[in-house]
Design a protein around this motif. Sequence first.
Motif, short mmCIF file in Angstrom:
data_model
loop_
_atom_site.label_atom_id
_atom_site.label_comp_id
_atom_site.label_asym_id
_atom_site.label_seq_id
_atom_site.Cartn_x
_atom_site.Cartn_y
_atom_site.Cartn_z
N ASP A 176 0.81 -1.21 0.00
CA ASP A 176 0.00 0.00 0.00
C ASP A 176 0.85 1.26 0.00
O ASP A 176 0.45 2.28 -0.55
N ASP A 177 2.02 1.23 0.64
CA ASP A 177 2.83 2.43 0.78
C ASP A 177 3.70 2.72 -0.43
O ASP A 177 4.43 3.70 -0.44
N VAL A 178 3.66 1.88 -1.45
CA VAL A 178 4.40 2.16 -2.68
C VAL A 178 3.62 3.18 -3.49
O VAL A 178 2.50 2.92 -3.93
N ASP A 179 4.19 4.37 -3.69
CA ASP A 179 3.48 5.42 -4.41
C ASP A 179 4.19 5.86 -5.68
O ASP A 179 3.71 6.74 -6.39
N VAL A 180 5.33 5.26 -5.99
CA VAL A 180 6.04 5.56 -7.24
C VAL A 180 6.43 4.24 -7.88
O VAL A 180 6.98 3.36 -7.22
N ARG A 181 6.13 4.11 -9.15
CA ARG A 181 6.49 2.90 -9.87
C ARG A 181 7.01 3.29 -11.25
O ARG A 181 6.35 4.01 -11.99
N LEU A 182 8.21 2.83 -11.56
CA LEU A 182 8.83 3.12 -12.85
C LEU A 182 8.86 1.83 -13.65
O LEU A 182 9.40 0.81 -13.20
N ALA A 183 8.27 1.87 -14.84
CA ALA A 183 8.10 0.64 -15.62
C ALA A 183 8.52 0.87 -17.06
O ALA A 183 8.55 2.00 -17.57
N LEU A 184 8.86 -0.23 -17.72
CA LEU A 184 9.16 -0.22 -19.15
C LEU A 184 7.88 -0.53 -19.92
O LEU A 184 7.02 -1.27 -19.46
N THR A 185 7.78 0.03 -21.11
CA THR A 185 6.57 -0.17 -21.90
C THR A 185 6.93 -0.82 -23.23
O THR A 185 8.05 -0.71 -23.72
N GLY A 186 5.95 -1.49 -23.81
CA GLY A 186 6.11 -2.04 -25.15
C GLY A 186 6.84 -3.37 -25.17
O GLY A 186 7.30 -3.89 -24.15
N ALA A 187 6.95 -3.91 -26.38
CA ALA A 187 7.59 -5.20 -26.57
C ALA A 187 9.07 -5.15 -26.22
O ALA A 187 9.64 -6.14 -25.74
N ARG A 188 9.68 -4.01 -26.44
CA ARG A 188 11.10 -3.89 -26.12
C ARG A 188 11.33 -4.05 -24.62
O ARG A 188 12.31 -4.66 -24.19
N GLY A 189 10.43 -3.49 -23.83
CA GLY A 189 10.55 -3.64 -22.38
C GLY A 189 10.40 -5.07 -21.93
O GLY A 189 11.13 -5.54 -21.05
N ARG A 190 9.46 -5.80 -22.54
CA ARG A 190 9.28 -7.21 -22.17
C ARG A 190 10.49 -8.04 -22.59
O ARG A 190 10.90 -8.96 -21.87
#
Length: 403
Positions: A176-190
């Motif tokens: 619950d206390d996680v308020d920032v998430r940095l993620a990769l997008t698209g097929a390249r990220g996977r």
Amino acid sequence: MATPSPVQQRVGTTVVGLVADPGLPTELAHRLAVELPALLSRHAGGEWEVRVDDAEIALDDNGALPMIEIGRQVRDREGFDAVVLLSDLPRRAGAQPVVADAGTAHAVGMVSLPALGALAQQRRARDTVLRLLTGHLLPGTGEPEAQNRSGAAGALDRIDPERGEESDTGSAGAEDDVDVRLALTGARGRLRLLTGMVRANRPWRLVPSLSPAIAAAAAGAAFGIFYSNIWSLAVALGIPRLIVVTLMSMVAMVTWLILDHQLWERRHDRSLREEALLSNISTVLTVATGVLVMFGLLFAIALVASAIVIPPDYLGSTLMREAGVADYVIIAWLSCAMGTVAGALGSGFADDGAVRQAAYSRREQERRARLDRQDDRDDGRDDGGDDDRDDDRDDDRDDGARR
């Protein structure tokens, strides 16, 4: 007089703690502890100190990694200003690979190394930790250009952890206390996540665990070196056919290893099938990379052995022309392909536990063991339900008979 910038206002030493999983994450943490202080001073000003803490990163009963709890305990115990965890546990938000999470209220963050990919992992980890610290965990310390560096950090998108469609973080769980998430997008990220999972598994460790397979492969390769009929066949096949034969032999060994040692993951729960698919693909790539390393070592040995064992004049008389270096390479090549098929059969004598330990990272082993126990419990409940229904039907028949 101009107002001092946040960089000029910073006084004293800011202490950051790094907590890492055993193995590659710990090695990476020690390298980052040397690099980061100078970079942080350059981008945020003041004095910085980065320490590696040996606190254990343990999964909870649900298989989640409680980053906030672990980080807060380390921060309070050691007096750190911020704590960043480095883990080789893959994390997802829906279909997006998560590179980093942060609980800004607690100054705790975590970087998932598999999402950084297989190449330039140290640079990408350094940039991501720098972005977490200057942009989120210790706000006001960073410059805009420092928070948007090129590389891994510049390729990240910030997503909202509270959005329902992105609440699934795979095997990492959610807090619950996680308020920032940095993620990769698209097929390249996977694709980057997949290659990072293979890197975390360290496929080169598979070779020492396959000593029976290597012995069988060496025996098969020796057969090709000592028999002149194989020399003529190798030269007659040509490069395209040799490539096909090599691929077939490697596919046979990879398939045998995965099936014989039960490395393929099957999950009854539909919510885990996408995660199992990703894990199975990484398993195939891990085993294939290990087999490729073994083939390379076997080829080097076979090439040297063929040069020592086969006299050039005798090889030339067999081929009915002058022999050259290319002939020795082709003979060693076909001999290794034959040896790889024999090695697939020999791999059945390798210890299952040793192969699994070599094929998976520590976190992947924990994840699979937890899910196996969960499947066993689900099967037990299903069997119990069937028994209860059978008992009910028996009681109904008894009541009918009494009536």
